[in-house]
Design a protein around this motif. Sequence first.
Motif, PDB file in Angstrom:
ATOM      1  N   ASN A 184     -12.459  43.065  17.411  1.00  0.00           N
ATOM      2  CA  ASN A 184     -12.301  42.146  16.276  1.00  0.00           C
ATOM      3  C   ASN A 184     -13.436  41.129  16.178  1.00  0.00           C
ATOM      4  N   GLY A 185     -14.477  41.333  16.973  1.00  0.00           N
ATOM      5  CA  GLY A 185     -15.653  40.489  16.865  1.00  0.00           C
ATOM      6  C   GLY A 185     -15.660  39.267  17.761  1.00  0.00           C
ATOM      7  N   GLY A 186     -14.612  39.044  18.522  1.00  0.00           N
ATOM      8  CA  GLY A 186     -14.578  37.905  19.426  1.00  0.00           C
ATOM      9  C   GLY A 186     -15.137  38.260  20.796  1.00  0.00           C
ATOM     10  N   ARG A 187     -15.144  37.282  21.698  1.00  0.00           N
ATOM     11  CA  ARG A 187     -15.567  37.516  23.075  1.00  0.00           C
ATOM     12  C   ARG A 187     -14.350  37.424  23.979  1.00  0.00           C
ATOM     13  N   ASP A 188     -14.261  38.341  24.939  1.00  0.00           N
ATOM     14  CA  ASP A 188     -13.124  38.324  25.859  1.00  0.00           C
ATOM     15  C   ASP A 188     -13.483  39.168  27.072  1.00  0.00           C
ATOM     16  N   LEU A 189     -12.592  39.158  28.046  1.00  0.00           N
ATOM     17  CA  LEU A 189     -12.736  40.000  29.227  1.00  0.00           C
ATOM     18  C   LEU A 189     -12.535  41.452  28.807  1.00  0.00           C
ATOM     19  N   LEU A 190     -13.475  42.307  29.156  1.00  0.00           N
ATOM     20  CA  LEU A 190     -13.398  43.729  28.838  1.00  0.00           C
ATOM     21  C   LEU A 190     -12.718  44.452  29.994  1.00  0.00           C
ATOM     22  N   ASN A 191     -11.651  45.154  29.700  1.00  0.00           N
ATOM     23  CA  ASN A 191     -10.815  45.711  30.761  1.00  0.00           C
ATOM     24  C   ASN A 191     -11.519  46.789  31.586  1.00  0.00           C
ATOM     25  N   CYS A 245      -7.214  39.906  39.232  1.00  0.00           N
ATOM     26  CA  CYS A 245      -7.753  39.752  37.883  1.00  0.00           C
ATOM     27  C   CYS A 245      -6.785  40.160  36.775  1.00  0.00           C
ATOM     28  N   MET A 246      -5.656  40.764  37.111  1.00  0.00           N
ATOM     29  CA  MET A 246      -4.636  41.161  36.139  1.00  0.00           C
ATOM     30  C   MET A 246      -5.178  42.111  35.070  1.00  0.00           C
ATOM     31  N   LEU A 247      -6.022  43.049  35.480  1.00  0.00           N
ATOM     32  CA  LEU A 247      -6.515  44.075  34.571  1.00  0.00           C
ATOM     33  C   LEU A 247      -5.548  45.247  34.540  1.00  0.00           C
ATOM     34  N   ASP A 248      -5.387  45.864  33.407  1.00  0.00           N
ATOM     35  CA  ASP A 248      -4.589  47.085  33.327  1.00  0.00           C
ATOM     36  C   ASP A 248      -5.296  48.188  34.108  1.00  0.00           C
ATOM     37  N   GLY A 249      -4.581  48.803  35.035  1.00  0.00           N
ATOM     38  CA  GLY A 249      -5.144  49.901  35.810  1.00  0.00           C
ATOM     39  C   GLY A 249      -5.923  49.494  37.036  1.00  0.00           C
ATOM     40  N   GLU A 271       4.390  48.601  37.099  1.00  0.00           N
ATOM     41  CA  GLU A 271       3.172  49.387  36.845  1.00  0.00           C
ATOM     42  C   GLU A 271       2.283  49.443  38.086  1.00  0.00           C
ATOM     43  N   ASP A 272       2.090  48.303  38.731  1.00  0.00           N
ATOM     44  CA  ASP A 272       1.226  48.283  39.910  1.00  0.00           C
ATOM     45  C   ASP A 272       1.840  49.055  41.071  1.00  0.00           C
ATOM     46  N   ALA A 273       3.157  48.993  41.185  1.00  0.00           N
ATOM     47  CA  ALA A 273       3.827  49.796  42.213  1.00  0.00           C
ATOM     48  C   ALA A 273       3.594  51.287  41.958  1.00  0.00           C
ATOM     49  N   ALA A 274       3.692  51.695  40.702  1.00  0.00           N
ATOM     50  CA  ALA A 274       3.494  53.105  40.351  1.00  0.00           C
ATOM     51  C   ALA A 274       2.051  53.536  40.590  1.00  0.00           C
ATOM     52  N   GLU A 275       1.102  52.596  40.486  1.00  0.00           N
ATOM     53  CA  GLU A 275      -0.311  52.919  40.688  1.00  0.00           C
ATOM     54  C   GLU A 275      -0.704  52.958  42.163  1.00  0.00           C
ATOM     55  N   GLY A 276       0.197  52.527  43.047  1.00  0.00           N
ATOM     56  CA  GLY A 276      -0.096  52.631  44.474  1.00  0.00           C
ATOM     57  C   GLY A 276      -0.250  51.333  45.213  1.00  0.00           C
TER      58      GLY A 276
END
Length: 328
Positions: A136-143, A169-173, A239-244
């Motif tokens: 959307n044109g803003g600046r943010d943390l890129l996952n 860092c609370m990143l997805d994945g 989610e984090d439990a499922a990821e290991g």
Amino acid sequence: MFPERRLRRLRKRTFQPLFKETRLAVSDLVMPLFFDETIEEAVPIGSMPGQYRYPLGDAGAVAERLQRTGLSAVLIFGIPREKDAVATSAYDGDGVVQRAIAGMKAACPDLVVITDVCACEYTDHGHCGIVGETCNGGRDLLNDPSLALMQKIAVSHARAGADIVAPSCMLDGMVRAIRTALDGSGFAEVPIMSYSTKFASAYYGPFREAADSGFSFGDRTTYQMDPANAREALLESEEDAAEGADILMVKPAGLYLDVLAEIREIGLPVAAYQVSGEYAQLKAASALGWLDERKCALEALTCIKRAGADLIITYYAEDAARWLHEEQ
């Protein structure tokens, strides 16, 4: 009608130790530490009385001092000499955390050294990974670009001798990415303690001074959690439990005991982080004579354990260890 059950019968002073339901132990406690490669002597942290930034040369002595109190685990953060937009120094084999690990393990091989895996202390913008333009044109943390960075940091910590890595860092994945990188680099036995439910809390304020990790724009609400959301908090840890993840975490601790109790039911070991603001407010009120610091600190820690924490990360760890020994 007088009650037949009198609960006060078992509250006699001589009975109290026999029926205590929750027992806080020194082995429950983890001490957070800050190492700064730009200093030669320990520097007090103004907003966290009793806490310091330590020079790398003190790593061994600090480890020995904490181990003498009975503490068996630390969580370390680093303040680097140089910062840039992509946190290059965070995964430098000769970086501040990597050298702190070596110093602590050389002095105390049995001390469990946990490392914070993040980039906020190492970036010139203060966010927890790679920042760029969003759709959307803003600046943010890129996952996803930040996931690759976390892989590099985690592997460098494991290579330096870290016993446990703790992505914050609370990143997805992030857990799956780090597990894949560790396994592929020969570190399959290194556990991951995920900051799996980390709220975008105002109680982190003193930490920003301690770790020199204030952000230059925006905030962290697009990757850390809204304090109002309990169902989402549970989903994050599931989610984090499922990821290991091997260990889950709730941060902050004391304000989120309801969430901690829910996450305990997932079945993995759970850590809770009594954060800088929780520590600082107890220190401030105690300094004014409004609270009994020892009693309040031990009460707070006991309640965190009662809610389900297996490990409690707290700036009171060293003091609490001494107080618990004195009570024995």
